[in-house]
Design an enzyme around this catalytic site. Structure first.
Site, PDB file in Angstrom:
ATOM      1  N   VAL A 164       0.577  -1.089  -0.017  1.00 57.98           N
ATOM      2  CA  VAL A 164      -0.035  -0.056   0.075  1.00 57.98           C
ATOM      3  C   VAL A 164       0.745   1.364  -0.016  1.00 57.98           C
ATOM      4  O   VAL A 164       0.608   2.054  -0.755  1.00 57.98           O
ATOM      5  CB  VAL A 164      -0.886   0.054   1.280  1.00 57.98           C
ATOM      6  CG1 VAL A 164      -1.608   1.273   1.269  1.00 57.98           C
ATOM      7  CG2 VAL A 164      -1.946  -1.140   0.851  1.00 57.98           C
ATOM      8  N   ALA A 224       9.945   6.446   5.640  1.00 51.52           N
ATOM      9  CA  ALA A 224      10.644   5.698   6.589  1.00 51.52           C
ATOM     10  C   ALA A 224      10.476   4.298   6.410  1.00 51.52           C
ATOM     11  O   ALA A 224       9.373   3.666   6.402  1.00 51.52           O
ATOM     12  CB  ALA A 224      10.110   6.247   7.960  1.00 51.52           C
ATOM     13  N   VAL A 281     -10.418  -0.049   7.319  1.00 53.40           N
ATOM     14  CA  VAL A 281     -11.732  -0.850   7.433  1.00 53.40           C
ATOM     15  C   VAL A 281     -12.097  -0.957   5.821  1.00 53.40           C
ATOM     16  O   VAL A 281     -12.524  -0.033   4.945  1.00 53.40           O
ATOM     17  CB  VAL A 281     -12.928  -0.652   8.077  1.00 53.40           C
ATOM     18  CG1 VAL A 281     -14.105  -1.521   7.844  1.00 53.40           C
ATOM     19  CG2 VAL A 281     -12.553  -0.433   9.589  1.00 53.40           C
ATOM     20  N   ILE A 286     -13.381   0.846  -0.018  1.00 51.48           N
ATOM     21  CA  ILE A 286     -14.865   1.038   0.291  1.00 51.48           C
ATOM     22  C   ILE A 286     -14.819   2.520   1.189  1.00 51.48           C
ATOM     23  O   ILE A 286     -14.295   2.493   2.152  1.00 51.48           O
ATOM     24  CB  ILE A 286     -15.481   0.000   0.780  1.00 51.48           C
ATOM     25  CG1 ILE A 286     -15.402  -1.428  -0.082  1.00 51.48           C
ATOM     26  CG2 ILE A 286     -17.085   0.480   1.002  1.00 51.48           C
ATOM     27  CD1 ILE A 286     -16.191  -2.695   0.323  1.00 51.48           C
ATOM     28  N   GLY A 333      -1.853 -14.703  -3.428  1.00 48.92           N
ATOM     29  CA  GLY A 333      -1.345 -13.660  -2.763  1.00 48.92           C
ATOM     30  C   GLY A 333      -2.467 -12.936  -1.893  1.00 48.92           C
ATOM     31  O   GLY A 333      -2.265 -12.168  -1.162  1.00 48.92           O
ATOM     32  N   GLU A 361      -1.481 -14.461   3.847  1.00 52.08           N
ATOM     33  CA  GLU A 361      -0.422 -14.649   4.224  1.00 52.08           C
ATOM     34  C   GLU A 361       0.329 -15.928   4.494  1.00 52.08           C
ATOM     35  O   GLU A 361      -0.497 -17.007   4.409  1.00 52.08           O
ATOM     36  CB  GLU A 361       0.012 -13.703   5.425  1.00 52.08           C
ATOM     37  CG  GLU A 361      -0.422 -12.315   5.386  1.00 52.08           C
ATOM     38  CD  GLU A 361       0.517 -11.442   4.507  1.00 52.08           C
ATOM     39  OE1 GLU A 361       1.667 -11.759   4.131  1.00 52.08           O
ATOM     40  OE2 GLU A 361       0.152 -10.268   4.023  1.00 52.08           O
ATOM     41  N   LYS A 399     -11.620  -4.628  13.063  1.00 55.15           N
ATOM     42  CA  LYS A 399     -12.378  -3.853  12.371  1.00 55.15           C
ATOM     43  C   LYS A 399     -13.781  -3.559  12.720  1.00 55.15           C
ATOM     44  O   LYS A 399     -14.485  -2.707  12.628  1.00 55.15           O
ATOM     45  CB  LYS A 399     -12.548  -4.406  10.597  1.00 55.15           C
ATOM     46  CG  LYS A 399     -11.182  -4.224  10.065  1.00 55.15           C
ATOM     47  CD  LYS A 399     -11.148  -5.137   8.751  1.00 55.15           C
ATOM     48  CE  LYS A 399      -9.876  -5.180   8.024  1.00 55.15           C
ATOM     49  NZ  LYS A 399      -9.796  -6.098   6.666  1.00 55.15           N
ATOM     50  N   GLY A 412      -5.619  -4.964  -1.472  1.00 53.41           N
ATOM     51  CA  GLY A 412      -4.849  -4.628  -2.451  1.00 53.41           C
ATOM     52  C   GLY A 412      -4.053  -3.190  -2.366  1.00 53.41           C
ATOM     53  O   GLY A 412      -4.671  -2.156  -1.552  1.00 53.41           O
TER      54      GLY A 412
END
Length: 438
Positions: A17, A46, A133, A137, A188, A191, A206, A308
């Protein structure tokens, strides 16, 4: 022409991300400036490892391992590191130095949100977390803003794309859980260690955030009853399908009254049977959706990609533009929307239906005994299906019962299941799942 001011942006973390956020800040700098009224300068990124491979090619001079110095000199800080520390300390440092913060860290918000909200209020800065969350969306801002004049009564959400993909694979292909999980990992979606997803912990964090915004009360992770999908079998999926249901991992937050007349909010995550005509039942693959019931607005559903790099980056940039415009136009930062305290109620107070799978002796009177036991506990049966099986080795017949109850208090339903286990005609209770939307 008025010269645009420059706002320095510090980015903490450059994973999937973070890399996309950095790309958009660089590639779309002109468009973002026109929307915010200021130039958003990516001052630094960072990271823990300067040599790590990135998903996006970015200027090497932007990278630093000195996150603390970076945030102290920033106007806006984007935290995408994840985890509790050092993310918590860096966010607090940023706010105390006057920076607005955008984060996607649902674990931190669920565990220690109140501290962050209080610090943001004290510093007069904005703390935004739309990306925490359901990915792309837009759900938190509509709850906080668009529905602020209404009363939300119930929220049901598919908020974890990994588990939705797994359950969808099991439903559409007949795959076993382990095979569907392996496919999710290959693509993918999951994990290497999928525990946070399949055990429901990610969805629970969430759920706490959704409940806090929806009911204007601070709910933490410990307020959420959590159950994952690892016990859901291919047989459960097939039986649900035959009965007209689909199984989804739902995050549910609803206002209700317990047996003692106390009003509160039940927050829970668990596998749930939904009728196939329910809007959430049609959410396929790794997509997310949140279904809201409000007193005046009625039923609303928000649907889209829940994970994603690029979709989640969209939510981050939306928060960033909002925070930047607040700095440009002046005025206080957006504060927390809690206005009181509604107690968190245990799952025992919830009203739901049960789907129960039983392996029983195939002999006269079994169904009557089971029905009588349900009645004694104040639970009525809506659907009962029976299938006869013959063991190839022993030639002994047994019956598989699939029962769907009418809605009842969770405490009564759980007590009924425990009582059923004590019947001498019950070989085993093969599954217990909750049912919603009926």
């Amino acid at each position: 022409m008025t010269e645009l001011r420059t706002l320095k942006v510090a980015l903490l973390g450059c994973g999937n991300v973070g890399a996309q956020v950095a790309r958009i800040l660089i590639d779309d700098a002109g468009a973002l400036a026109s929307r915010t009224g200021a130039r958003l300068e990516l001052a630094g990124i960072a990271v823990r490892n300067l040599e790590a491979e990135r998903d996006v090619e970015l200027p090497q001079e932007l990278f630093t391992t000195d996150a603390e110095t970076l945030v102290k000199d920033a106007d806006l800080v984007i935290e995408l590191m994840g985890g509790i520390e050092p993310a918590r300390t860096l966010i607090l440092t940023a706010m105390r130095n006057g920076a607005c913060v955008v984060t996607g860290n649902k674990a931190l918000l669920a565990q220690d949100g109140p501290t962050l909200y209080e610090e943001a209020d004290k510093a007069g800065v904005q703390l935004s977390y739309e990306a925490a969350v359901a990915g792309a969306i837009p759900i938190l801002r509509p709850i906080r803003d668009s529905l602020s004049g209404d009363r939300i009564t119930r929220v049901l959400g598919i908020v974890n794309g990994t588990t939705n993909f797994i359950l969808d694979q099991m439903d559409s292909t007949g795959a076993q859980f382990a095979d569907a999980l392996a496919e999710a990992q290959r693509l993918g979606y999951a994990e290497a260690d999928p525990t946070a997803d399949v055990e429901g912990y990610d969805a629970a964090a969430k759920a706490a955030i959704l409940a806090s915004l929806s009911f204007h009360t601070r709910f933490a992770l410990e307020d959420v009853s959590c159950e994952g999908i690892t016990a859901v079998s291919a047989a459960d999926i097939a039986a649900a399908k035959e009965a007209g249901f689909v199984i989804k991992l739902l995050a549910i937050a609803e206002k209700l009254t317990d047996e003692d007349g106390k009003t509160g909010v039940s927050v829970r995550v668990h596998p749930t049977l939904l009728p196939r005509e329910h809007p959430l039942a049609a959410v396929r693959g790794a997509f997310n959706a949140v279904f809201i019931e409000a007193e005046n607005a009625g039923e609303l559903m928000f649907y889209g990609q829940g994970a994603g790099g690029t979709p989640t980056a969209s939510a981050v940039l939306g928060d960033l533009v909002s925070a930047a415009r607040r700095i440009v136009l002046g005025g206080p930062g957006r504060t927390e929307t809690t206005t009181g305290h509604v107690p968190a109620l245990p799952i025992a107070a919830a009203v739901t239906s049960y789907y129960i799978g039983l392996d029983v002796a195939d002999q006269p009177g079994v169904l009557a005994r089971i029905a009588q036991l349900f009645a004694e506990h104040g639970v009525s049966i809506e659907i009962m299906r029976q299938t006869i099986h013959r063991d190839a080795d022993s030639n002994v017949e047994s019956a598989e019962l699939r029962i769907v109850t009418h809605r009842a208090r969770e405490s009564a339903l759980a007590a009924t299941v425990e009582a059923v286990k004590g019947l001498d005609v019950i070989n085993s209770v093969t599954s217990v799942l909750r049912v919603e939307g009926v």
